[in-house]
Scaffold this active site. Structure first.
Site, short mmCIF file in Angstrom:
data_model
loop_
_atom_site.label_atom_id
_atom_site.label_comp_id
_atom_site.label_asym_id
_atom_site.label_seq_id
_atom_site.Cartn_x
_atom_site.Cartn_y
_atom_site.Cartn_z
N HIS A 138 11.04 -22.79 9.99
CA HIS A 138 9.97 -23.50 10.72
C HIS A 138 8.61 -23.38 10.04
CE1 HIS A 138 12.10 -23.79 14.92
NE2 HIS A 138 12.87 -24.17 13.92
N ASN A 139 8.31 -22.23 9.46
CA ASN A 139 6.95 -21.98 8.95
C ASN A 139 6.85 -22.08 7.44
OD1 ASN A 139 7.40 -19.52 11.30
ND2 ASN A 139 5.90 -21.12 11.68
N ARG B 138 9.39 -32.27 11.72
CA ARG B 138 8.26 -32.01 12.63
C ARG B 138 7.50 -30.75 12.23
NH1 ARG B 138 12.71 -29.81 14.99
NH2 ARG B 138 12.48 -27.94 16.28
N HIS B 139 8.18 -29.84 11.59
CA HIS B 139 7.50 -28.60 11.17
C HIS B 139 6.48 -28.88 10.06
CE1 HIS B 139 10.31 -26.63 13.73
NE2 HIS B 139 11.33 -27.13 13.05
N GLY C 6 -1.56 -5.53 8.81
CA GLY C 6 -2.85 -5.61 8.12
C GLY C 6 -2.77 -6.41 6.83
N ARG D 46 3.17 -29.88 11.38
CA ARG D 46 2.37 -28.73 11.85
C ARG D 46 1.76 -27.97 10.68
NH1 ARG D 46 7.38 -27.95 15.98
NH2 ARG D 46 6.71 -29.58 17.41
N ASP E 37 0.86 -1.18 0.00
CA ASP E 37 0.00 0.00 0.00
C ASP E 37 0.90 1.23 0.00
OD1 ASP E 37 0.88 0.34 2.63
OD2 ASP E 37 -1.11 0.24 3.54
N HIS E 38 0.32 2.40 0.22
CA HIS E 38 1.10 3.64 0.21
C HIS E 38 2.15 3.65 1.32
CE1 HIS E 38 -2.46 3.94 2.70
NE2 HIS E 38 -1.85 4.85 3.42
N CYS F 24 3.14 -3.04 4.02
CA CYS F 24 2.24 -1.94 4.37
C CYS F 24 2.95 -1.13 5.45
CB CYS F 24 0.85 -2.43 4.78
SG CYS F 24 0.75 -3.37 6.32
N GLY F 25 2.23 -0.34 6.23
CA GLY F 25 2.90 0.47 7.24
C GLY F 25 3.64 -0.39 8.26
N THR F 26 2.97 -1.43 8.73
CA THR F 26 3.55 -2.32 9.75
C THR F 26 3.79 -3.74 9.26
OG1 THR F 26 1.33 -2.93 10.44
CG2 THR F 26 2.36 -1.07 11.60
N GLY F 27 3.16 -4.12 8.16
CA GLY F 27 3.16 -5.52 7.71
C GLY F 27 1.99 -6.30 8.29
#
Ligand code: RB5
Length: 154
Positions: free
Chosen positions: A100-101, A134-135, A72, A138, A10-11, A67-70
């Site tokens: 892990h993810n 193991r990851h 949203g 999950r 975004d902006h 975005c501003g923070t990541g």
């Protein structure tokens, strides 16, 4: 399937997105930019949807959102099936998001870090190996949850 990375912001993430595109392109990575293209105020869910839907359709494997923070833009991206969007803010979370993810989207804040730091974190996410094992069990559970939710089990 391709090694290409799709990116959008975004902006609030525009300056960082431009720095990321320059850094990835310099590293020889093909990048497709889904916008935004100027500083006008826009709604981050619209840009999350462009990147996350490309991944949900299987057109690309990896995406970056800013975005501003990541926050949203990651919340919105995670509504799409098969998307694992992780907000990363330092070297450790960048590393874990992959090891892990196996995050297929990373989300960064244009207002929480300098563009140079965002480029360093993307480099970590891009180059660290997913550990599996193991990851994977999950991640399989998350995929099952997604199917059960779609089937109205919750
Ligand atoms: C836009 O002002 C801002 O809310 C957005 O960039 C993001 O930080 C939301 O999570």
């Amino acid at each position: 399937m391709t090694d290409k990375i799709v990116i959008a912001s975004d902006h609030g993430g525009l300056t960082t997105k431009s720095a990321l595109i320059a850094s990835l392109t310099a590293a020889g990575i093909e990048v497709e930019d889904f916008g935004t293209s100027n500083g006008d105020s826009v709604d981050y869910p619209d840009f999350a949807a462009l990147v996350a839907s490309a991944i949900a359709r299987g057109e690309v494997d990896r995406g970056i959102l800013v975005c501003g923070t990541g926050i949203g833009i990651a919340i919105a991206a995670n509504k799409f099936p098969g998307v694992r969007a992780a907000v990363i803010h330092d070297e450790f979370t960048a590393q874990m998001s992959k090891q892990h993810n196996n995050a297929n989207i990373i989300a960064l804040g244009g207002r929480t870090m300098e563009p140079e730091q965002a480029c360093r974190l993307v480099e970590i996410w891009r180059t660290v190996e997913y550990e599996g094992g193991r990851h994977q069990l999950r991640l399989d559970k998350i995929a099952r949850l997604e199917k059960e939710i779609q089937a109205g089990r919750f």
